[in-house]
Design a protein around this motif. Structure first.
Motif, PDB file in Angstrom:
ATOM      1  N   CYS A  35     -33.854   5.710  16.755  1.00  0.00           N
ATOM      2  CA  CYS A  35     -33.160   6.698  17.568  1.00  0.00           C
ATOM      3  C   CYS A  35     -33.280   8.108  17.009  1.00  0.00           C
ATOM      4  O   CYS A  35     -33.171   9.078  17.746  1.00  0.00           O
ATOM      5  CB  CYS A  35     -31.667   6.332  17.686  1.00  0.00           C
ATOM      6  N   GLY A  36     -33.428   8.248  15.717  1.00  0.00           N
ATOM      7  CA  GLY A  36     -33.573   9.577  15.142  1.00  0.00           C
ATOM      8  C   GLY A  36     -32.263  10.138  14.624  1.00  0.00           C
ATOM      9  O   GLY A  36     -31.204   9.535  14.735  1.00  0.00           O
ATOM     10  N   ALA A  37     -32.357  11.335  14.066  1.00  0.00           N
ATOM     11  CA  ALA A  37     -31.208  11.956  13.417  1.00  0.00           C
ATOM     12  C   ALA A  37     -30.387  12.766  14.410  1.00  0.00           C
ATOM     13  O   ALA A  37     -30.757  12.932  15.569  1.00  0.00           O
ATOM     14  CB  ALA A  37     -31.701  12.846  12.280  1.00  0.00           C
ATOM     15  N   ALA A  38     -29.250  13.283  13.920  1.00  0.00           N
ATOM     16  CA  ALA A  38     -28.405  14.133  14.738  1.00  0.00           C
ATOM     17  C   ALA A  38     -29.126  15.443  15.047  1.00  0.00           C
ATOM     18  O   ALA A  38     -30.031  15.859  14.323  1.00  0.00           O
ATOM     19  CB  ALA A  38     -27.098  14.400  14.004  1.00  0.00           C
ATOM     20  N   GLU A  39     -28.711  16.098  16.135  1.00  0.00           N
ATOM     21  CA  GLU A  39     -29.320  17.354  16.552  1.00  0.00           C
ATOM     22  C   GLU A  39     -28.250  18.440  16.618  1.00  0.00           C
ATOM     23  O   GLU A  39     -27.622  18.656  17.656  1.00  0.00           O
ATOM     24  CB  GLU A  39     -29.991  17.185  17.919  1.00  0.00           C
ATOM     25  N   PRO A  40     -28.010  19.134  15.509  1.00  0.00           N
ATOM     26  CA  PRO A  40     -26.962  20.166  15.485  1.00  0.00           C
ATOM     27  C   PRO A  40     -27.273  21.328  16.426  1.00  0.00           C
ATOM     28  O   PRO A  40     -28.420  21.759  16.536  1.00  0.00           O
ATOM     29  CB  PRO A  40     -26.961  20.621  14.022  1.00  0.00           C
ATOM     30  N   LYS A  41     -26.253  21.798  17.112  1.00  0.00           N
ATOM     31  CA  LYS A  41     -26.356  22.993  17.958  1.00  0.00           C
ATOM     32  C   LYS A  41     -25.116  23.839  17.713  1.00  0.00           C
ATOM     33  O   LYS A  41     -24.034  23.300  17.435  1.00  0.00           O
ATOM     34  CB  LYS A  41     -26.450  22.611  19.437  1.00  0.00           C
ATOM     35  N   TRP A  42     -25.251  25.161  17.860  1.00  0.00           N
ATOM     36  CA  TRP A  42     -24.098  26.024  17.624  1.00  0.00           C
ATOM     37  C   TRP A  42     -24.168  27.234  18.541  1.00  0.00           C
ATOM     38  O   TRP A  42     -24.838  28.215  18.249  1.00  0.00           O
ATOM     39  CB  TRP A  42     -24.025  26.455  16.164  1.00  0.00           C
ATOM     40  N   ALA A  43     -23.477  27.158  19.667  1.00  0.00           N
ATOM     41  CA  ALA A  43     -23.462  28.263  20.618  1.00  0.00           C
ATOM     42  C   ALA A  43     -22.690  29.451  20.036  1.00  0.00           C
ATOM     43  O   ALA A  43     -21.717  29.267  19.291  1.00  0.00           O
ATOM     44  CB  ALA A  43     -22.803  27.808  21.920  1.00  0.00           C
ATOM     45  N   PRO A  44     -23.078  30.671  20.371  1.00  0.00           N
ATOM     46  CA  PRO A  44     -22.380  31.863  19.878  1.00  0.00           C
ATOM     47  C   PRO A  44     -20.931  31.925  20.363  1.00  0.00           C
ATOM     48  O   PRO A  44     -20.596  31.404  21.433  1.00  0.00           O
ATOM     49  CB  PRO A  44     -23.198  33.022  20.463  1.00  0.00           C
ATOM     50  N   ASP A  45     -20.094  32.598  19.596  1.00  0.00           N
ATOM     51  CA  ASP A  45     -18.680  32.745  19.954  1.00  0.00           C
ATOM     52  C   ASP A  45     -18.507  33.347  21.344  1.00  0.00           C
ATOM     53  O   ASP A  45     -17.646  32.918  22.120  1.00  0.00           O
ATOM     54  CB  ASP A  45     -17.964  33.633  18.934  1.00  0.00           C
ATOM     55  N   ALA A  46     -19.320  34.349  21.663  1.00  0.00           N
ATOM     56  CA  ALA A  46     -19.182  35.030  22.951  1.00  0.00           C
ATOM     57  C   ALA A  46     -19.430  34.078  24.112  1.00  0.00           C
ATOM     58  O   ALA A  46     -18.747  34.143  25.148  1.00  0.00           O
ATOM     59  CB  ALA A  46     -20.144  36.217  23.019  1.00  0.00           C
ATOM     60  N   ASP A  47     -20.393  33.172  23.966  1.00  0.00           N
ATOM     61  CA  ASP A  47     -20.689  32.222  25.037  1.00  0.00           C
ATOM     62  C   ASP A  47     -19.563  31.217  25.219  1.00  0.00           C
ATOM     63  O   ASP A  47     -19.199  30.866  26.350  1.00  0.00           O
ATOM     64  CB  ASP A  47     -21.997  31.486  24.740  1.00  0.00           C
TER      65      ASP A  47
END
Length: 202
Positions: free
Chosen positions: A17-29
């Motif tokens: 399945c693979g590893a985790a995929e971190p994402k981090w949207a900007p505060d403004a969004d």
């Protein structure tokens, strides 16, 4: 024997399945799409079940507190208009929610929604817990959700599990839970739905 078999197969499953995929949207969004639903503070467990085999395929968790967010660990649903931070999606308006449900519910799968009202304090605890959890590896949707739930007052009976239907059965024992099942005859190909989402700004 079942636990032994899971212990032997799980490393192979996770490796595939693979590893985790971190994402981090900007505060403004995140601030831009903040949405509060007028309903009472609540927690909703989504369980996607195969119509062919009856087995659980995926799980998600929606929390309505000071804002409404969706914790979709190891999920494949996405929208360019909805900011995401490590599996937590923000701005879950009614239209966004309908897209999420429609994406998972089709000719081969149905979705069970179980909702329980909670105090404002528990709702905020749940939001903080999913935000602190981090991105989940691909096979860890239900494991991540049950890890979060069992830390919340009133949900201590939930046991950690990899099995969506087991979590669904345990969630059904929480006092006051309301259950709703969604069926649809859409085809399995969700590319059209994802394209439609890109045309809409919520």
């Amino acid at each position: 024997m079942r636990k032994l078999l899971l212990g032997l197969l799980l490393p192979l499953i996770l490796a595939a399945c693979g590893a985790a995929e971190p994402k981090w949207a900007p505060d403004a969004d995140v601030a831009r799409v903040r949405y509060h639903h007028d309903g009472p503070p609540s927690i909703t467990l989504f369980t996607v079940i195969s119509n062919r085999t009856g087995s659980g395929a995926h799980a998600g968790l929606m929390i309505n507190g000071s804002q409404r967010v969706l914790f979709d660990p190891a999920g494949t649903w996405w929208s360019p208009s909805i900011p995401e931070r490590n599996d937590v999606h923000y701005g879950i308006t009614p239209r966004v929610l309908s897209y999420y449900i429609d994406y998972h519910t089709r000719v081969t799968y149905h979705t069970v929604m179980q909702t329980v009202e909670v105090s404002p304090e528990v709702a905020e605890m749940a939001i903080r817990a999913v935000e602190a959890h981090g991105a989940a590896p691909k096979a860890f949707c239900t494991k991540s959700i049950t890890q979060v739930l069992r830390t919340l007052p009133g949900f201590e009976s939930i046991k950690e599990t990899f099995y969506p239907k087991k979590a669904m059965r345990e969630f059904s024992q929480i006092p006051g839970v309301v259950e709703h099942t969604v069926y649809d005859d859409d085809e399995d190909d969700n590319s059209g739905l994802l394209k439609e989402q890109q045309k809409n700004r919520y």
